[in-house]
Motif scaffolding. Sequence first.
Motif: not given
Lengths: 608, 608
Positions: B7, B21, B24-25, B27, B29-30, B51-53, B74, B442
């Motif tokens: 990254n 981060h 994100k690791q 997953h 992502e939202t 990758g994040l929203k 998730k 996702e």
Amino acid sequence: MSYTERNSLSPEITIADYLFHRLKQLHVETIFGLPGEFNMPLLDRLYNIPGLKWAGNANELNATYAADGYARLKGLGCIITTFGVGELSAINGIAGAFAEHVGVLHVVGMPPTSAQTKQLLLHHTLGNGDYRVFHRMANDVSFYSRIINDTDLCSNEVDKCIELAYLKQKPVYLGVPVNQVNLKVNSAKLNKELRFRVLKNNLDMENEAINLILKKIYTCESPAIVVDACVNRQDTVKETEQFIRLTNFPVFVTPMGKGSIDENIPTFGGVFSGSISSPNVREVVDFADFVIVIGSLLTEFSTSAFHFFYKSKNCVLLFDDCVRFKGSIYPDLFLKPLMKNILSRLDPGKISFRPTSDCNNPMIVPKSKPSDDQLLRQEWVWHEFSHWFQEGDIIITELGTSSFGINQIRFPSHTKGISQALWGSSGYSMGSCLGACFATLESQSASTSTRQRVILFIGDGAFQITMQEISTMIRWNLTPYIFLLNNQGYSIDRFLHHRKNTTLYDVQQWNYLSFFKVFGATDYETRKIVTLGDLRQMLGNEDFSRADRIRMAEIMLPSMDVPKAIVDKWLQEKEKDHIIPGEQLDNTIHDDSPASLEPERKKSKRVV
Amino acid sequence: MSYTERNSLSPEITIADYLFHRLKQLHVETIFGLPGEFNMPLLDRLYNIPGLKWAGNANELNATYAADGYARLKGLGCIITTFGVGELSAINGIAGAFAEHVGVLHVVGMPPTSAQTKQLLLHHTLGNGDYRVFHRMANDVSFYSRIINDTDLCSNEVDKCIELAYLKQKPVYLGVPVNQVNLKVNSAKLNKELRFRVLKNNLDMENEAINLILKKIYTCESPAIVVDACVNRQDTVKETEQFIRLTNFPVFVTPMGKGSIDENIPTFGGVFSGSISSPNVREVVDFADFVIVIGSLLTEFSTSAFHFFYKSKNCVLLFDDCVRFKGSIYPDLFLKPLMKNILSRLDPGKISFRPTSDCNNPMIVPKSKPSDDQLLRQEWVWHEFSHWFQEGDIIITELGTSSFGINQIRFPSHTKGISQALWGSSGYSMGSCLGACFATLESQSASTSTRQRVILFIGDGAFQITMQEISTMIRWNLTPYIFLLNNQGYSIDRFLHHRKNTTLYDVQQWNYLSFFKVFGATDYETRKIVTLGDLRQMLGNEDFSRADRIRMAEIMLPSMDVPKAIVDKWLQEKEKDHIIPGEQLDNTIHDDSPASLEPERKKSKRVV
């Protein structure tokens, strides 16, 4: 004839009926909330009381906002929720009432006492047998709380809860386990009035404080009166207005005090909002040799938009229940009796101060006189509305650009303003507007042919949070004006955090004017206001100005356009921080000329 | 290549970047929530992480429901709110995640540490200088909480918060003062994985428990397996399914466990929901000589609709982190490793029980086969849907008639069910549906051409509480199915409290199918479903069955029509209490014949 006789009550009634009769005695005629598993037996009783109605809100947070708005006009509001899910959904609204001193009684329908004792696992619990957790959480944002117990004293507890909510103007929490709803109590107690407004001040203490205050009043050379929120909350508007007229001191209101006193008093000087007050306001308040703050709620306060505090060392603060002067506190001096006693002892002939004509030019008027085809900007919008407001209006503003805009203009006499300036929960104003509609309708005499107007200003971002309460307005044929300032998102944040290229402050664009139809309204009016001409035409229309149906106007504004006070503040900050304008912001805010509107004009067209 | 290398991270990054981060690791992502004064610097950092929203919800309560729904699929969800107003608006959703064991990280943007220390009065405070009050309230509904301090260890705290939320499947509160957002931390720590799923059980303790369990498994004559919520929460679905197949024991799911295991396993027997289970389910579970509850969340539970508990004395309960058997507790035995070890030691040859064919007839089918022109009733609706569901579907039901209706039918394999059965906050399912949409999108591989279907069943009462989240779905082009069961209000309450002549359970009738347009959707489909023929036509339509656009169907149902399980329950109660039906209720629920629909038919026509 006693209350029980007039209402043909049996000698024994249920504690639920007792509670509702007490509320009715205080003219609390609308109760807000939603039904749920543990409050339904309570609501069944409510339906039995003639003259009380159950609003049936869309959700609990909105319901609390409604009870808060209602209470700001009637002195007390009531919301009924169900254990756990309901009360926690409402708790942000309760915290707002706590912060802003609003008398809201929060009644919570609870599981039966037996289940609580045995720690049975019920629906709407955390699954850990802890039945006290929500009550515990409520305590942090309530002045007082109590859960109905099976004792002879339980009607006393109900009385105490109502008295404290009313008197202290703070939320009070009253839990009613389902098995206690039909507990029998003696109805005769209803014939004895609740103990309100009978607070007596300590005479010695009061004399000492009044002597000090009068001495300052007689000798000061450049005084200022600041009217804050508790004047309204403690029902001290008349006394305050009389005090202002007798002293002839320049008077200002805080953002939370705006809309409580008559702004057509000759010495009215506008809104004092600390660092973003207009220069002529700051000049008087900051450099006064005596500032008397009546109904003080806050002395220091900060947001990202402004800093509010009293600079003057000679500042006497009259809080709801004490007086502060130069580091000394005079406790247990209640505002209303204190003001009455100041008035009775005040001798205007001894006042040396004489007002000049300077102070009476408080309001901001636009620099230019733009033409009808001009696209709208905040400064013009508020100016146009200032001519449309009339006596008796209730004007509610959402925290955001509206609450700053409204401070630029002078209200007619006998108007009232509502804004949640300290707590600042977005979306508050919509629920509050519902509550205000019920309150004004109930307060108006049946003989009045025209309805008092309830006027809401709300941004699109806030609208999206709580807009389902429009449905409740429609259900009850309430007729507010909803002015939706559409600036494509959270403009005040977008502006103050000066980022232009992020979607963070954007909201999904809705067809706002369709909501009345979607929510089942049949008698309504909607307008889309794009140009200044549209606005002028609407406000000049006589039909439009009569509150005989629910109305919404969507007012299209540029996404970076904010009231002048905020621009000034931002420019100050920018100067201080040496921010280079080009890097951060569109040019539009630096330049007042029509040419600078070009980029925004395109943007507005896109969404129109 | 390490995470920081992949990254291109600097050796020092901000604590905000570190947090994002880490998410994100995993997953995540939202991120859900709304911007506010004290979380904007944090959100600015979020926008920097590829990758994040940021979902940008309509309000905070909805955002929490979304994070909860996301986390149920998730393993972890995250919501970011602002101090005071934001976090309190969200707290009911957090309490729901606490009650139902859902891993939600609640990040709260807070005022600067300096303001807190000095007790400055800021926006969004209670005005009393108490900065800890909201943190204190959050503690009651969080497994762990922490506020970022200016120390070298702060990244450890972030790790701990995330680990605990994930591992314990409970909400965790993480406060981030605005002045700490850009605190620098060592990025290299990101290269070390978080400590998940590495919980080891105490071997001696585990052996003892497994010996007991195996002995019962081998010797019991009428066993039952009950699958509860923690099987899904603790990622133990595969192990549980293997256990069921190896033992061939009859298996049932609790309402909270429904949708976690494959319901096409031959011994699957339906839903065990205590007192309102169907007779054949009760017969097996209540009279079993051995009940093994896997992933137990609750052992006793009551609502006004049903009582849930295990009658069997020979009941072993496998909780997420302990085992209970006949009054003994075996602590610190974690579900996933425990199930793995049971499987490794289980010898199916030693099991004496042999399944009969009886247990495999779990689902309720309508008594009659009504014709296409018949107006709808709950029992037919659920039956029709049972043929429409397909592998991979995510099926979300609102608490109310939907959550009971769904239990009548068998899911295809690899479907997942979501329902907030214990906490039961009305409106939850709409927010949850938003979260589930993001999660499925996702999780799907980019190569898949058809989207996994996310299917929501929600009543009109609940819809009104949280429907603005449809706007967020539209904004992100999400494509759920929204089946709105329009029974003119809160039918389950209306039915169970058997009052017919009160407006308490009514809601304002909306034009529900207009919302997509109002919220700005361009690609959508809506249908009004009045007759059984309408429903069959819709569900038989191939286009309709592809999740390529957002869809809503408004299904018109009589206001007193509820799923069979609730009717049975009510009839039981009525018998017990000797209530005379005529006094309390329409005739419609006592009579299954089409003639009884006449009065309701009129009612439906009125609203159509």
